[in-house]
Design a protein around this motif. Structure first.
Motif, PDB file in Angstrom:
ATOM      1  N   VAL A 184      58.542 -34.252  85.821  1.00  0.00           N
ATOM      2  CA  VAL A 184      57.526 -33.318  86.653  1.00  0.00           C
ATOM      3  C   VAL A 184      57.599 -31.971  86.293  1.00  0.00           C
ATOM      4  CG1 VAL A 184      57.187 -32.711  89.033  1.00  0.00           C
ATOM      5  CG2 VAL A 184      57.952 -35.041  88.445  1.00  0.00           C
ATOM      6  N   GLY A 185      56.264 -31.403  85.855  1.00  0.00           N
ATOM      7  CA  GLY A 185      56.179 -30.050  85.321  1.00  0.00           C
ATOM      8  C   GLY A 185      55.118 -29.268  86.320  1.00  0.00           C
ATOM      9  N   VAL A 186      54.849 -28.122  85.841  1.00  0.00           N
ATOM     10  CA  VAL A 186      53.420 -27.244  86.525  1.00  0.00           C
ATOM     11  C   VAL A 186      52.215 -27.385  85.944  1.00  0.00           C
ATOM     12  CG1 VAL A 186      54.303 -25.123  85.504  1.00  0.00           C
ATOM     13  CG2 VAL A 186      53.298 -25.310  87.953  1.00  0.00           C
ATOM     14  N   ASN A 187      51.138 -27.122  86.501  1.00  0.00           N
ATOM     15  CA  ASN A 187      49.743 -26.926  86.158  1.00  0.00           C
ATOM     16  C   ASN A 187      49.703 -25.382  86.771  1.00  0.00           C
ATOM     17  OD1 ASN A 187      47.176 -26.426  85.935  1.00  0.00           O
ATOM     18  ND2 ASN A 187      46.386 -28.050  87.281  1.00  0.00           N
ATOM     19  N   PRO A 188      49.676 -24.342  85.991  1.00  0.00           N
ATOM     20  CA  PRO A 188      49.802 -23.005  86.559  1.00  0.00           C
ATOM     21  C   PRO A 188      48.494 -22.429  86.470  1.00  0.00           C
ATOM     22  CG  PRO A 188      50.237 -23.077  84.234  1.00  0.00           C
ATOM     23  CD  PRO A 188      50.046 -24.470  84.374  1.00  0.00           C
ATOM     24  N   ASP A 189      47.610 -23.113  87.500  1.00  0.00           N
ATOM     25  CA  ASP A 189      46.155 -22.771  87.554  1.00  0.00           C
ATOM     26  C   ASP A 189      45.860 -21.331  88.216  1.00  0.00           C
ATOM     27  OD1 ASP A 189      43.452 -22.469  87.882  1.00  0.00           O
ATOM     28  OD2 ASP A 189      43.188 -24.482  88.680  1.00  0.00           O
ATOM     29  N   PHE A 190      46.274 -20.309  87.752  1.00  0.00           N
ATOM     30  CA  PHE A 190      46.382 -19.090  88.416  1.00  0.00           C
ATOM     31  C   PHE A 190      44.831 -18.569  88.619  1.00  0.00           C
ATOM     32  CE2 PHE A 190      48.768 -18.505  84.152  1.00  0.00           C
ATOM     33  CZ  PHE A 190      47.471 -17.910  83.409  1.00  0.00           C
ATOM     34  N   GLY A 191      43.817 -19.239  88.078  1.00  0.00           N
ATOM     35  CA  GLY A 191      42.479 -18.929  88.248  1.00  0.00           C
ATOM     36  C   GLY A 191      42.319 -19.089  89.914  1.00  0.00           C
ATOM     37  N   ASN A 192      43.129 -20.366  90.409  1.00  0.00           N
ATOM     38  CA  ASN A 192      42.982 -20.586  92.053  1.00  0.00           C
ATOM     39  C   ASN A 192      43.444 -19.313  92.700  1.00  0.00           C
ATOM     40  OD1 ASN A 192      42.136 -23.061  91.565  1.00  0.00           O
ATOM     41  ND2 ASN A 192      44.270 -24.149  91.601  1.00  0.00           N
ATOM     42  N   ILE A 193      44.273 -18.484  92.098  1.00  0.00           N
ATOM     43  CA  ILE A 193      45.136 -17.319  92.852  1.00  0.00           C
ATOM     44  C   ILE A 193      44.100 -16.146  92.611  1.00  0.00           C
ATOM     45  CG2 ILE A 193      46.953 -16.086  93.258  1.00  0.00           C
ATOM     46  CD1 ILE A 193      47.310 -19.049  94.105  1.00  0.00           C
ATOM     47  N   LEU A 194      43.678 -15.947  91.487  1.00  0.00           N
ATOM     48  CA  LEU A 194      43.091 -14.633  91.206  1.00  0.00           C
ATOM     49  C   LEU A 194      41.699 -14.528  91.995  1.00  0.00           C
ATOM     50  CD1 LEU A 194      42.892 -12.377  89.034  1.00  0.00           C
ATOM     51  CD2 LEU A 194      40.885 -13.717  88.038  1.00  0.00           C
ATOM     52  N   ARG A 195      40.826 -15.423  92.485  1.00  0.00           N
ATOM     53  CA  ARG A 195      39.653 -15.620  93.042  1.00  0.00           C
ATOM     54  C   ARG A 195      39.714 -15.229  94.481  1.00  0.00           C
ATOM     55  NH1 ARG A 195      38.876 -22.113  92.656  1.00  0.00           N
ATOM     56  NH2 ARG A 195      40.281 -22.764  94.378  1.00  0.00           N
TER      57      ARG A 195
END
Length: 298
Positions: free
Chosen positions: A188-199
């Protein structure tokens, strides 16, 4: 990421579509230069296909010359107060579906279905969405349910990525690291979709700080970018989708950091608005151009 709708023009769904119908959609991706897809369950719910139909789908993908390095579920939170039980069962079926047709990784998140206001907005992130219950008891339950899915996935040889998303247990870099530590499973790891945060139209965690913390634990990555403008005198924030190379996040730097941290997983290009297939293709070529410059010499 496949941007095609689940419900077709005649009211039927992709689940019911013939292999020829699937092939026609896949041909659009091939024509745009893709060799790999994340079919994502906003397009096709492989978990809810019969075994025979799953095999038919896999053959159709191979016949198109495509591969599937990962499958993303969308808005199927196992902590949704109204549908957690259904979503948990669905997630188990999705793991088995991936194992059956050779998909090595599945992406889960705690995001829930859009609210009516979000569904109506030009960009859904302009309206507030559901917020997780951050009590100790609820968070512990979330950890236990992901452990349940992670152990199942490990038994059938599938990795799990957990997607970063605001107002969930995976909403900040530190909360994700703590959650991963509590789950404590190697697959189990991470998908660091920081685009979800920046918007988001609020104060947000800097993408570079997120990258520094999460990229060493990353096993899959949704990449998308946004223009972000902040007016300090009023606190006004404006964001808009952008191709990877033009937005606020410096993906040349981020990709270099990921490679240096040991990331060797798949990049999933994603975009909202306009011709997302073509913008995604532009993003794909940008990554291919950047990668040879950031991979360490052997």
């Amino acid at each position: 990421m496949m941007p095609h709708p689940h419900v077709l023009a005649d009211g039927s769904t992709v689940q019911e579509q013939s292999a020829e119908g699937w092939a026609a959609t896949l041909d659009v991706m091939v024509d745009a230069g893709y060799s790999c897809i994340d079919p994502t369950d906003t397009w096709i719910r492989i978990a809810d296909l019969s075994s025979a139909r799953r095999q038919e789908f896999a053959r159709t993908v191979r016949a198109a010359g495509l591969q599937i390095p990962a499958f993303s579920t969308s808005r199927r939170s196992v902590m949704d107060p109204e549908s957690w039980e259904e979503n948990l069962a669905y997630s188990h079926r999705a793991i088995d579906a991936c194992a059956e047709i050779g998909i090595p990784l599945i992406n889960f998140g705690f995001m829930r279905q859009l609210t009516p206001a979000q569904a109506k907005a030009l960009w859904f992130w302009l309206e507030p969405g559901p917020v997780d219950d951050f009590s100790d008891e609820a968070r512990a339950l979330a950890v236990s349910r992901i452990q349940e899915l992670g152990r199942h996935a490990a038994e059938v040889g599938v990795q799990v990525a957990l997607e970063m998303y605001e107002d969930t247990y995976l909403g900040t870099a530190d909360s994700i690291l703590a959650f991963l530590d509590d789950v404590a499973l190697d697959n189990v790891g991470v998908n660091p979709d920081f685009g979800n945060i920046l918007r988001l139209h609020r104060e947000v965690e800097p993408w570079l700080e997120i990258a520094e913390k999460l990229l060493p634990r990353t096993n899959y990555w949704h990449l998308k970018n946004y223009y972000r403008d902040e007016e300090p005198t009023t606190g006004s924030v404006r964001t808009h989708p952008a191709p990877l190379e033009f937005g606020t996040i410096n993906y040349r730097k981020a990709i270099g950091m990921a490679v240096e941290a040991g990331f060797r997983g798949a990049f999933c290009v994603e975009h909202y608005g306009g011709d997302s297939i073509s913008v995604g293709a532009t993003n794909r070529e940008y990554i291919r151009r950047v990668l040879p410059r950031v991979i360490p010499a052997v």
